[in-house]
Design an enzyme around this catalytic site. Structure first.
Site, PDB file in Angstrom:
ATOM      1  N   ASP A   1       1.067  -1.044  -0.202  1.00  0.00           N
ATOM      2  CA  ASP A   1       0.306   0.095   0.281  1.00  0.00           C
ATOM      3  C   ASP A   1       0.920   1.211  -0.626  1.00  0.00           C
ATOM      4  O   ASP A   1       2.344   1.345   0.032  1.00  0.00           O
ATOM      5  CB  ASP A   1      -0.417  -0.030   1.060  1.00  0.00           C
ATOM      6  CG  ASP A   1      -0.134  -0.053   2.616  1.00  0.00           C
ATOM      7  OD1 ASP A   1       0.784   0.676   3.153  1.00  0.00           O
ATOM      8  OD2 ASP A   1      -0.424  -1.352   3.492  1.00  0.00           O
ATOM      9  N   ILE A   2       0.051   2.246   0.102  1.00  0.00           N
ATOM     10  CA  ILE A   2       0.911   3.622  -0.053  1.00  0.00           C
ATOM     11  C   ILE A   2       1.747   3.866   0.869  1.00  0.00           C
ATOM     12  O   ILE A   2       2.607   4.405   0.575  1.00  0.00           O
ATOM     13  CB  ILE A   2       0.153   4.630  -0.332  1.00  0.00           C
ATOM     14  CG1 ILE A   2       0.828   6.028  -1.165  1.00  0.00           C
ATOM     15  CG2 ILE A   2      -0.497   4.492   0.544  1.00  0.00           C
ATOM     16  CD1 ILE A   2      -0.642   7.047  -1.764  1.00  0.00           C
TER      17      ILE A   2
END
Length: 410
Positions: A131-132
């Site tokens: 994820d980011i």
């Protein structure tokens, strides 16, 4: 599957024998989903989704089913772009930084992993996602089947993470995750978590954990640790199967050698797609020169600059109140240029040794001089002798007559 822009399109769209190609027992050709997966478009499931969205076409005809085979010479396009011939499987290690989305196109306009990659690479897809807000090792490949196989929980490939979390827990509580846990109706498999470090702070404790799992579901580490009261504020993936992050710098990309791909992942790759050779095709440029290279460059720059151009050396300026460094004292200072050499001191002549004035009597000073000169009494190397002079043959020592002896004959 060679793209020829001058090739005339037939009146009948699609393949020449469409009905035979859709039949399960049709001979020749290759399934479009398998071919596109080998070409790096995505896994077979991804290709089937693209076909359902009417984004795949063969010879200008949009497909509505994956039960189609591609014949040699057919032109396959995805989103209007021609897909080239599948090349041997390649695998890359990428150190993903925080702030990048693991996708090709983001609807929110956020920067993606594939936008940050250097140019000149084949079409790549990610093995799983980060994820980011996560960072660390991300595997990229041009083989969709390989990516799909490495993502499947059934392959039992180990993922190891380093997590920093806020909260309080014990090792006994972390050991309960080895039995699996259900969070918000989602069942997660066994997870091994080890408490490495705990530091108490004014607002709680900061923990460092090593987490090992075998599934890699969406935000699995964060959700599982939140279920036991820990909030993850940093997550780093250290290893994925036999490949580790190692010393790979943030944002750097490195290709895995063909020999390693064959030895570690041959069972997950189509035999026609196995790479050959020993050396990787991509060489990552080094962002920073080594220490020796920097020192060598500095030496070369100093040699290239003449001494006159450098000018006189400026004295350092010290602030008021600062102590000035003491000058260094060298035990053996080097002579200055043009200075005359110091004269060497001559050795003093030794005093002559006086001969004894009386036979058999030598004073202390004379005995010492004889020993130094190698005379009588000088030791095992000099001539052996006594302090008195030698007696001549037949001579009698002067003195009173012996007592108790017989007198001369009368």
């Amino acid at each position: 599957m060679v793209h020829d822009p001058l090739r005339p399109q037939p009146d009948d769209p699609g393949q020449a024998h469409d009905a035979d190609a859709e039949a399960p027992d049709a001979e020749g050709g290759e399934r479009v989903a398998k071919l596109l997966a080998r070409a790096g478009v995505g896994s077979r499931r991804d290709v089937e989704r693209l076909i359902a969205e009417n984004r795949v076409a063969i010879n200008g005809r949009t497909l509505d089913t994956p039960a189609v085979k591609v014949e040699p010479g057919d032109i396959v396009t995805v989103d209007g772009e021609v897909v080239g011939e599948p090349e041997p499987a390649r695998l890359f290690r990428y150190h993903k930084p925080v702030g990048l989305v693991t996708t090709h196109k983001d609807p929110n306009g956020r920067p993606t992993v594939f936008q940050a990659l250097p140019p000149g690479l084949p079409r790549l897809i990610s093995v799983g996602r980060l994820d980011i807000n996560s960072e660390g090792l991300l595997l990229l490949t041009n083989d969709g089947e390989l990516a799909r196989a490495l993502e499947m929980p059934s392959t039992q490939i180990v993922r190891r993470y380093r997590a920093r979390a806020h909260g309080r827990t014990t090792q006994e509580k972390l050991d309960t995750l080895q039995k699996g846990v259900t969070v918000d109706g989602v069942r997660y498999g066994p997870i091994e978590a080890k408490l490495d470090k705990a530091k108490e702070g004014p607002q709680g404790a900061n923990l460092w954990l090593t987490v090992t799992l075998y599934e890699g579901k969406n935000r699995e580490v964060r959700k599982v640790l939140e279920s036991i009261g820990l909030k993850v504020n940093r997550l780093i993936r250290l290893a994925y199967g036999p490949l580790a992050l190692g010393t790979l710098g943030v944002g750097e990309l490195e290709e895995v050698g063909p020999r390693v791909v064959r030895e570690q992942f041959a069972e997950h790759i189509d035999p026609a797609n196995l790479p050959t050779g020993e050396r990787p095709q991509y060489r990552s440029p080094r962002k920073s020169a080594s220490r020796r290279a920097r020192e060598a460059a500095k030496v070369e720059a100093d040699l290239a600059t003449p001494a006159a151009a450098k000018g006189p050396k400026e004295k350092p300026v010290y602030k008021a109140g600062w102590a000035k460094p003491k000058p260094k004292i060298t035990p053996h200072p080097k002579p200055k240029a043009g200075a005359k050499p110091r004269p060497v001191a001559k050795a003093k002549p030794s005093k002559p040794i006086k001969a004894p004035t009386r036979p058999g009597i030598i004073d202390k000073a004379t005995a010492t001089g004889l020993k130094r000169a190698g005379g009588p009494g000088a030791g095992p190397r000099g001539p052996k002798g006594s302090a008195s002079p030698p007696r001549s043959s037949g001579a009698r020592r002067p003195g009173p007559p012996r007592s108790g002896g017989r007198g001369p004959r009368g």
